[in-house]
Motif scaffolding. Structure first.
Motif, PDB file in Angstrom:
ATOM      1  N   ALA A 152       0.362  -0.809   0.020  1.00 19.25           N
ATOM      2  CA  ALA A 152      -0.079  -0.046   0.141  1.00 19.25           C
ATOM      3  C   ALA A 152       0.953   2.017  -0.065  1.00 19.25           C
ATOM      4  CB  ALA A 152      -0.783  -0.009   1.553  1.00 19.25           C
ATOM      5  N   TRP A 153       2.029   1.019   0.825  1.00 18.63           N
ATOM      6  CA  TRP A 153       2.782   2.471   0.821  1.00 18.63           C
ATOM      7  C   TRP A 153       3.717   2.632  -0.604  1.00 18.63           C
ATOM      8  CZ3 TRP A 153       7.359   2.998   5.013  1.00 18.63           C
ATOM      9  CH2 TRP A 153       8.037   3.964   4.781  1.00 18.63           C
ATOM     10  N   ILE A 154       3.906   1.309  -0.966  1.00 18.29           N
ATOM     11  CA  ILE A 154       5.017   1.511  -2.644  1.00 18.29           C
ATOM     12  C   ILE A 154       3.464   2.067  -3.607  1.00 18.29           C
ATOM     13  CG2 ILE A 154       5.665   0.477  -4.342  1.00 18.29           C
ATOM     14  CD1 ILE A 154       6.781  -1.482  -2.537  1.00 18.29           C
ATOM     15  N   ALA A 155       1.935   0.898  -3.813  1.00 20.93           N
ATOM     16  CA  ALA A 155       1.106   1.525  -4.893  1.00 20.93           C
ATOM     17  C   ALA A 155      -0.376   1.624  -3.746  1.00 20.93           C
ATOM     18  CB  ALA A 155       1.373   0.480  -5.266  1.00 20.93           C
ATOM     19  N   PRO A 156      -0.381   2.966  -3.870  1.00 15.47           N
ATOM     20  CA  PRO A 156      -1.496   3.000  -3.043  1.00 15.47           C
ATOM     21  C   PRO A 156      -2.647   2.851  -3.949  1.00 15.47           C
ATOM     22  CG  PRO A 156      -0.409   5.138  -3.632  1.00 15.47           C
ATOM     23  CD  PRO A 156       0.519   4.410  -4.183  1.00 15.47           C
ATOM     24  N   ILE A 157      -3.407   2.135  -3.263  1.00 16.69           N
ATOM     25  CA  ILE A 157      -4.672   1.686  -3.421  1.00 16.69           C
ATOM     26  C   ILE A 157      -5.845   1.453  -2.924  1.00 16.69           C
ATOM     27  CG2 ILE A 157      -3.294  -0.305  -5.363  1.00 16.69           C
ATOM     28  CD1 ILE A 157      -3.238  -2.031  -3.118  1.00 16.69           C
ATOM     29  N   SER A 158      -7.021   1.208  -2.764  1.00 19.72           N
ATOM     30  CA  SER A 158      -8.311   1.504  -2.801  1.00 19.72           C
ATOM     31  C   SER A 158      -8.350   0.498  -1.130  1.00 19.72           C
ATOM     32  CB  SER A 158      -9.656   0.593  -2.953  1.00 19.72           C
ATOM     33  OG  SER A 158      -9.419  -0.400  -3.279  1.00 19.72           O
ATOM     34  N   ILE A 159      -8.615   0.455  -0.099  1.00 17.22           N
ATOM     35  CA  ILE A 159      -9.157  -0.410   0.982  1.00 17.22           C
ATOM     36  C   ILE A 159      -9.622  -1.755   0.623  1.00 17.22           C
ATOM     37  CG2 ILE A 159     -10.347  -0.274   3.268  1.00 17.22           C
ATOM     38  CD1 ILE A 159      -7.852   1.393   3.219  1.00 17.22           C
ATOM     39  N   PRO A 160     -10.680  -1.599  -0.120  1.00 21.36           N
ATOM     40  CA  PRO A 160     -11.166  -3.382  -0.379  1.00 21.36           C
ATOM     41  C   PRO A 160     -10.187  -3.649  -0.943  1.00 21.36           C
ATOM     42  CG  PRO A 160     -12.662  -1.639  -0.868  1.00 21.36           C
ATOM     43  CD  PRO A 160     -12.129  -0.215  -0.288  1.00 21.36           C
ATOM     44  N   LEU A 161      -9.123  -3.171  -1.918  1.00 16.43           N
ATOM     45  CA  LEU A 161      -7.851  -4.264  -2.335  1.00 16.43           C
ATOM     46  C   LEU A 161      -7.409  -4.966  -0.916  1.00 16.43           C
ATOM     47  CD1 LEU A 161      -7.468  -5.239  -5.342  1.00 16.43           C
ATOM     48  CD2 LEU A 161      -6.760  -3.335  -5.710  1.00 16.43           C
ATOM     49  N   GLN A 162      -7.020  -3.442  -0.575  1.00 12.46           N
ATOM     50  CA  GLN A 162      -5.268  -4.099   0.298  1.00 12.46           C
ATOM     51  C   GLN A 162      -6.282  -5.616   1.312  1.00 12.46           C
ATOM     52  OE1 GLN A 162      -4.698   0.027   2.598  1.00 12.46           O
ATOM     53  NE2 GLN A 162      -4.806   1.035   0.990  1.00 12.46           N
ATOM     54  N   LEU A 163      -7.234  -4.697   1.688  1.00 17.23           N
ATOM     55  CA  LEU A 163      -8.380  -6.298   2.519  1.00 17.23           C
ATOM     56  C   LEU A 163      -8.098  -7.600   2.616  1.00 17.23           C
ATOM     57  CD1 LEU A 163     -11.554  -4.190   4.116  1.00 17.23           C
ATOM     58  CD2 LEU A 163      -9.663  -4.909   5.005  1.00 17.23           C
ATOM     59  N   GLY A 164      -8.119  -7.469   1.001  1.00 14.46           N
ATOM     60  CA  GLY A 164      -8.158  -8.555  -0.394  1.00 14.46           C
ATOM     61  C   GLY A 164      -6.218  -9.285  -0.378  1.00 14.46           C
TER      62      GLY A 164
END
Length: 148
Positions: free
Chosen positions: A47-59
């Motif tokens: 998430a630090w390298i490639a900012p992505i959405s929270i739902p994708l982070q949970l996945g």
């Protein structure tokens, strides 16, 4: 909400969660939380390298948790943790093979024998007080002996 808190990215939450899970493994060891902590730290790094959405982070966290746990289980199955002292916390098991002196005659299969500076209950063939016996096994807190 303070500005510094809203300006922080979600990757800090993942990294913090990972460190907390690793610390929880120290408090409640079970060799499980460390892998979830690793997955949380890896998710935070992604998430630090490639900012992505929270739902994708949970996945990503769910997938990484599964991969880390499954990989650790496979690795531990192939490389089991063995101890150099299998009787570490089994005092009776450590006494197997020792020769003891009977302090209370073994009658009807029960008696007592000197172990170090104390006495232990023993079970075995009837012998008189002062007889030497050898420990063949331990049954809980009772030593099973035979004539030496």
């Amino acid at each position: 909400m303070p500005d510094w808190l809203t300006s922080m990215g979600p990757h800090w939450a993942w990294l913090s969660l990972g460190v907390l899970l690793a610390a929880a493994e120290i408090v409640a060891p079970g060799f499980f939380l460390i892998w979830l902590g690793g997955a949380a730290i890896a998710t935070g790094a992604i998430a630090w390298i490639a900012p992505i959405s929270i739902p994708l982070q949970l996945g990503i966290f769910a997938v990484l948790s599964f991969i880390f746990l499954y990989g650790a289980r496979r690795w531990l199955k192939a490389n089991p943790i063995t101890t150099t002292d299998p009787h570490l916390n089994q005092r009776g098991g450590r006494l197997v093979g020792e020769v003891l002196t009977v302090t209370r005659a073994i009658e009807d299969g029960r008696g007592r024998a000197r172990v170090g500076d104390g006495e232990w209950p023993v079970r075995g063939p009837d012998v008189a007080e002062g007889t030497k016996v050898r420990v063949v096994s331990a049954d809980g807190g009772v030593l099973v002996v035979e004539a030496a």
